[in-house]
Design a protein around this motif. Structure first.
Motif, PDB file in Angstrom:
ATOM      1  N   ASN A 250       9.286  -4.800 -15.228  1.00 37.00           N
ATOM      2  CA  ASN A 250       8.662  -5.009 -16.533  1.00 37.00           C
ATOM      3  C   ASN A 250       7.797  -6.265 -16.584  1.00 37.00           C
ATOM      4  N   ARG A 251       8.209  -7.312 -15.856  1.00 34.21           N
ATOM      5  CA  ARG A 251       7.524  -8.596 -15.973  1.00 34.21           C
ATOM      6  C   ARG A 251       6.548  -8.888 -14.840  1.00 34.21           C
ATOM      7  N   SER A 252       6.775  -8.283 -13.666  1.00 33.19           N
ATOM      8  CA  SER A 252       5.968  -8.665 -12.510  1.00 33.19           C
ATOM      9  C   SER A 252       5.225  -7.511 -11.842  1.00 33.19           C
ATOM     10  N   ILE A 253       5.398  -6.280 -12.353  1.00 39.03           N
ATOM     11  CA  ILE A 253       4.614  -5.147 -11.843  1.00 39.03           C
ATOM     12  C   ILE A 253       3.814  -4.504 -12.960  1.00 39.03           C
ATOM     13  N   ALA A 254       4.489  -4.079 -14.008  1.00 43.19           N
ATOM     14  CA  ALA A 254       3.836  -3.344 -15.087  1.00 43.19           C
ATOM     15  C   ALA A 254       2.718  -4.175 -15.721  1.00 43.19           C
ATOM     16  N   ASP A 255       1.584  -3.511 -15.937  1.00 38.83           N
ATOM     17  CA  ASP A 255       0.425  -4.107 -16.602  1.00 38.83           C
ATOM     18  C   ASP A 255      -0.252  -5.198 -15.782  1.00 38.83           C
ATOM     19  N   HIS A 256       0.049  -5.280 -14.493  1.00 35.76           N
ATOM     20  CA  HIS A 256      -0.645  -6.196 -13.589  1.00 35.76           C
ATOM     21  C   HIS A 256      -1.275  -5.344 -12.491  1.00 35.76           C
ATOM     22  N   ASP A 257      -2.572  -5.134 -12.561  1.00 34.05           N
ATOM     23  CA  ASP A 257      -3.234  -4.218 -11.622  1.00 34.05           C
ATOM     24  C   ASP A 257      -2.986  -4.594 -10.165  1.00 34.05           C
ATOM     25  N   GLN A 258      -3.071  -5.869  -9.859  1.00 32.59           N
ATOM     26  CA  GLN A 258      -2.884  -6.302  -8.475  1.00 32.59           C
ATOM     27  C   GLN A 258      -1.455  -6.032  -8.012  1.00 32.59           C
ATOM     28  N   ALA A 259      -0.495  -6.271  -8.898  1.00 32.26           N
ATOM     29  CA  ALA A 259       0.907  -6.030  -8.548  1.00 32.26           C
ATOM     30  C   ALA A 259       1.198  -4.537  -8.430  1.00 32.26           C
ATOM     31  N   GLU A 260       0.586  -3.725  -9.286  1.00 29.49           N
ATOM     32  CA  GLU A 260       0.772  -2.273  -9.181  1.00 29.49           C
ATOM     33  C   GLU A 260       0.258  -1.778  -7.831  1.00 29.49           C
ATOM     34  N   THR A 261      -0.902  -2.292  -7.414  1.00 31.37           N
ATOM     35  CA  THR A 261      -1.460  -1.917  -6.115  1.00 31.37           C
ATOM     36  C   THR A 261      -0.540  -2.362  -4.984  1.00 31.37           C
ATOM     37  N   ALA A 262      -0.041  -3.593  -5.073  1.00 29.12           N
ATOM     38  CA  ALA A 262       0.851  -4.116  -4.030  1.00 29.12           C
ATOM     39  C   ALA A 262       2.114  -3.277  -3.932  1.00 29.12           C
ATOM     40  N   ASN A 265       1.167  -0.018  -2.175  1.00 27.08           N
ATOM     41  CA  ASN A 265       0.872  -0.288  -0.764  1.00 27.08           C
ATOM     42  C   ASN A 265       2.155  -0.508   0.031  1.00 27.08           C
ATOM     43  N   TYR A 266       3.090  -1.231  -0.583  1.00 26.77           N
ATOM     44  CA  TYR A 266       4.345  -1.492   0.130  1.00 26.77           C
ATOM     45  C   TYR A 266       5.164  -0.215   0.283  1.00 26.77           C
ATOM     46  N   TRP A 267       5.193   0.621  -0.752  1.00 26.61           N
ATOM     47  CA  TRP A 267       5.883   1.907  -0.647  1.00 26.61           C
ATOM     48  C   TRP A 267       5.318   2.705   0.529  1.00 26.61           C
ATOM     49  N   ALA A 268       4.003   2.749   0.632  1.00 25.13           N
ATOM     50  CA  ALA A 268       3.369   3.550   1.686  1.00 25.13           C
ATOM     51  C   ALA A 268       3.771   3.038   3.070  1.00 25.13           C
ATOM     52  N   ASP A 274       1.675   4.607   5.830  1.00 28.64           N
ATOM     53  CA  ASP A 274       0.668   3.713   6.382  1.00 28.64           C
ATOM     54  C   ASP A 274       1.222   3.238   7.724  1.00 28.64           C
ATOM     55  N   ARG A 275       0.757   3.842   8.791  1.00 26.17           N
ATOM     56  CA  ARG A 275       1.349   3.616  10.109  1.00 26.17           C
ATOM     57  C   ARG A 275       0.793   2.395  10.835  1.00 26.17           C
ATOM     58  N   ARG A 276      -0.055   1.638  10.191  1.00 24.55           N
ATOM     59  CA  ARG A 276      -0.561   0.427  10.830  1.00 24.55           C
ATOM     60  C   ARG A 276       0.560  -0.602  10.957  1.00 24.55           C
ATOM     61  N   PRO A 277       0.778  -1.165  12.141  1.00 24.55           N
ATOM     62  CA  PRO A 277       1.780  -2.227  12.261  1.00 24.55           C
ATOM     63  C   PRO A 277       1.329  -3.454  11.479  1.00 24.55           C
ATOM     64  N   GLN A 278       2.269  -4.069  10.771  1.00 26.18           N
ATOM     65  CA  GLN A 278       1.941  -5.226   9.947  1.00 26.18           C
ATOM     66  C   GLN A 278       2.759  -6.435  10.397  1.00 26.18           C
ATOM     67  N   THR A 279       2.086  -7.560  10.571  1.00 25.36           N
ATOM     68  CA  THR A 279       2.773  -8.774  11.000  1.00 25.36           C
ATOM     69  C   THR A 279       3.040  -9.741   9.857  1.00 25.36           C
ATOM     70  N   ASP A 280       2.520  -9.435   8.669  1.00 21.05           N
ATOM     71  CA  ASP A 280       2.847 -10.217   7.474  1.00 21.05           C
ATOM     72  C   ASP A 280       2.652  -9.315   6.260  1.00 21.05           C
ATOM     73  N   ASP A 281       2.874  -9.857   5.075  1.00 18.70           N
ATOM     74  CA  ASP A 281       2.861  -9.047   3.855  1.00 18.70           C
ATOM     75  C   ASP A 281       1.493  -8.952   3.191  1.00 18.70           C
ATOM     76  N   CYS A 282       0.462  -9.504   3.794  1.00 15.12           N
ATOM     77  CA  CYS A 282      -0.845  -9.558   3.134  1.00 15.12           C
ATOM     78  C   CYS A 282      -1.449  -8.173   2.886  1.00 15.12           C
ATOM     79  N   PHE A 283      -1.030  -7.171   3.658  1.00 15.65           N
ATOM     80  CA  PHE A 283      -1.571  -5.826   3.458  1.00 15.65           C
ATOM     81  C   PHE A 283      -1.281  -5.303   2.055  1.00 15.65           C
ATOM     82  N   PRO A 290      -7.355   2.623   0.190  1.00 18.16           N
ATOM     83  CA  PRO A 290      -5.997   2.523   0.737  1.00 18.16           C
ATOM     84  C   PRO A 290      -5.838   3.360   2.001  1.00 18.16           C
ATOM     85  N   ALA A 291      -5.007   2.867   2.898  1.00 15.18           N
ATOM     86  CA  ALA A 291      -4.828   3.514   4.205  1.00 15.18           C
ATOM     87  C   ALA A 291      -3.730   4.565   4.157  1.00 15.18           C
TER      88      ALA A 291
END
Length: 375
Positions: A250-262, A265-268, A274-283, A290-291
């Motif tokens: 409610n406070r850190s995802i909803a109604d925050h476009d960047q957080a909704e995207t993040a 992306n993390y779910w994928a 999203d089969r790309r190997p990731q070495t940090d959370d910046c993706f 989106p990949a």
């Protein structure tokens, strides 16, 4: 006369992949002797694989590929055979965690510091440290709830090794706490793995982190702290307390476009879309092209909507946000739409839903039934 001292507990070099191999053999089904003959190996070799004494990962790559194909030909579920690579990866990571000595100057070398784990690898490790059956294994097999006698019903580590594992990840997070943002990935992955320990008082431990300023109650938009807060909320939900997860949504995802995207992306990445190997959370902050495929993500979320009870609120919000961001998505795959409608209907009859999750599910249900999407 004194007895000899107990022998130290042996680290599980190939326990997870070995146990999965045994599950695969039982699904065909074959005895050890029969499958050894089918694969052209000695029975003792196959027994070594299943026990973990002879790790499958030490098998020559070409032989391993040929064996996987042979297993499928013999009737093994392809989904389980495909998980052998993940199980071997989990074995490797588990051993590295058990041997790791967290030192602040070398935190970047810790096995949890430079690689973003996926759900399947994490759940395989969880299988070994908690006995919780990974959903992907349950989906493709019929494993007895319990076995009689000395035969294990999971690749569960001995008690001493489990205690050592949980102590290792908590120690790593404590050392990483003083390292700031450079160790954010290590901290959050250690926290989540620690949540598999049912003897651990996670709520009090996280409260201590919050009092020391390590955790931020509200995070606006994506940042490494946002990813940490999400993992903490998920860890507490795993331990039976969904309140922080609901608050985070409610406070850190909803109604925050960047957080909704993040979040999507993390779910994928987490679900392997999203089969790309990731070495940090910046993706997670990527917003252009989106990949991952939205229909595939909806399908994966829909399948698990009524299964992961502790994360129901996060699944509901993510499905709602995904459908809202892609207005024609609910009509893209009639099969997924029918399956999702059935699961949504069941949950709407459940009196345990939060009022916010109920509102979002009703919007999704309206869109599924009418072809529109109500907000």
């Amino acid at each position: 006369m004194t007895g000899s001292p107990p022998s130290p507990e042996r680290e599980p070099e190939g326990a997870i992949a070995g146990y999965l191999f045994k599950v695969i053999r039982e699904q065909i089904p074959r005895t050890q002797e029969e499958l050894a003959s089918d694969l052209g190996v000695d029975k003792s070799t196959l027994q070594g694989w299943e026990s973990g004494r002879r790790p499958l990962s030490s098998t020559r790559a070409g032989n391993l590929v040929a064996m996987r194909r042979k297993l499928v030909i013999l009737g093994a579920p392809p989904g389980l055979v495909d998980m052998l690579s993940t199980a071997m990866d989990a074995d490797l990571l588990l051993g590295e965690i058990l041997r790791a000595e967290p030192v602040r100057a070398r935190l970047h070398e810790h096995p949890l510091a430079g690689w973003v784990l996926t759900r399947d690898t994490t759940h395989m490790i969880g299988w070994a440290v908690s006995g919780i059956l990974p959903g992907v294994v349950a989906m493709h097999s019929t494993i007895p709830a319990a076995r009689r006698g000395p035969v294990s019903s999971s690749p569960l580590l001995d008690p001493g090794l489990r205690e050592r594992f949980f102590q290792k990840v908590r120690t790593a997070s404590d050392v990483a706490e003083r390292a700031g943002s450079d160790a954010a990935l290590l901290r959050r992955q250690a926290w989540y793995l620690a949540s598999y320990d049912r003897q651990w008082d996670a709520a009090n431990w996280f409260d201590g982190l919050r009092r020391r300023g390590t955790l931020i109650a509200r995070v606006d938009g994506w940042s490494p702290q946002w990813a940490e807060a999400r993992s903490v909320a998920a860890a507490l939900a795993r331990q039976g307390d969904p309140s922080l997860l609901r608050d985070f949504i409610n406070r850190s995802i909803a109604d925050h476009d960047q957080a909704e995207t993040a979040n999507l992306n993390y779910w994928a990445h987490w679900l392997g879309l999203d089969r790309r190997p990731q070495t940090d959370d910046c993706f997670m902050a990527e917003r252009d092209r989106p990949a991952w495929d939205a229909s595939a993500l909806l399908r994966e979320l829909a399948v698990r909507l009524d299964r992961a009870v502790e994360y129901t609120d996060l699944y509901v919000h993510s499905i709602w946000a995904l459908a809202l961001s892609r207005r024609n998505l609910l009509d893209a795959d009639p099969h997924v739409a029918r399956e999702l409608a059935g699961r949504v209907a069941v949950l709407l009859d459940d009196g345990t839903l939060s009022s916010e999750s109920r509102r979002k599910l009703e919007c999704v249900y309206y869109g599924l039934r009418t072809g529109g999407f109500g907000v």
